[in-house]
Design a protein around this motif. Sequence first.
Motif: not given
Length: 365
Positions: A15-19, A64-77
């Motif tokens: 969610x932070x990455x998406x934002x 780091x799974x959380x860092x990867x999740x932020x990258x996924x969110x950034x890409x999607x957003x």
Amino acid sequence: MTSLPLLHLHGSPHQRGLQHGEELREAIAANVAVYRSRMLTSGVPEHELSERSRRFLEQFTRADASYRAMMDGIAAGSGQDLLDITLLNARYELLYSAWSEFGRPTAESIRSECTAFGGGDGVFAVSGTHIGQNWDWFTGVEGALLQWEHGDTTVIGFTEAGVAGAKIGLNSAGIGLCINGLGASADDWRLDTVPFHLRTMRVLQSTSLAAAVGHAVAPRPACSSNFFIGSASEGVLTVETSPLGSRVIYQEGTAPLVHANHFRNPEALGVYQSWLETGRVSTYHRCDRMETLLAKESPVSTERLHAAMRDHEGGPLGLCRHPVETDPVELQTHTAFAAHLELDAKRFSYTWGPPCESEFATVSL
């Protein structure tokens, strides 16, 4: 522009990455274009960019799974391809290794990078521990400030749009970070390790100086770098890291510690800085000049400090950098960001662009 967007990130890592991606969509697209251009100019064949980025995506995922999740969110957003977001997050290793691997750009093309400074209580006229730097980098790069919670710790830091972790900032535990790029012949992007921007995020989330240093040095990095770390309760040090080993240098006495873009004692780590033989003397000038200017006053006033950050002696080699118009646009650099961090007061003052062109804006935790 003299101010940056400040994003208060909330929710899960994704969610932070998406934002991040949604709010900085245009800036992220600009950074993808800038860095793809810079990497091609540095000699990386276009067909290899995706393969190199894919290798780093695997490293981020393992580390780091959380860092990867932020990258996924950034890409999607942002609507960007995940490998292009990976390229931004791994741009430190990708660019520095390319410069060593292909010998481009020339020494005359890239004139400057960063000059960091700091000291414990008593070094500066305003009480407490202070660190800061001029961050010299390519023109056209877009930035932002990110604020988020890590457990009970609040972090605020500067990042390039699309990079999940901040690299210059401070936290509510009194830990602060600045950085300097370093280079050594042993640097190799193919080494499996924790990428630079993940390390800087971990340092900024640390609640003790020992933990911060630990994130800077372990495991061994693929590319050399310097972590300039301060603690409100424990003072200031800088950590020179390389694939061959790391070295901690402590600030002592009343003189501020200063670091630029060369190892202060390369023989201590056995590193070979081949790029310095091609004429890149800006790092020595900036380090000596900052030390000289800050030595004129003890303790150092805020006015003296900011005047030093705005100093132009040496022209293109100076502390406060401006683009050289005769350079190719894709190789022009300037002081993109200047930061002054007061760790006891938890105050972050900065300019977006050369500090001589605006007053410092201030945000606080």
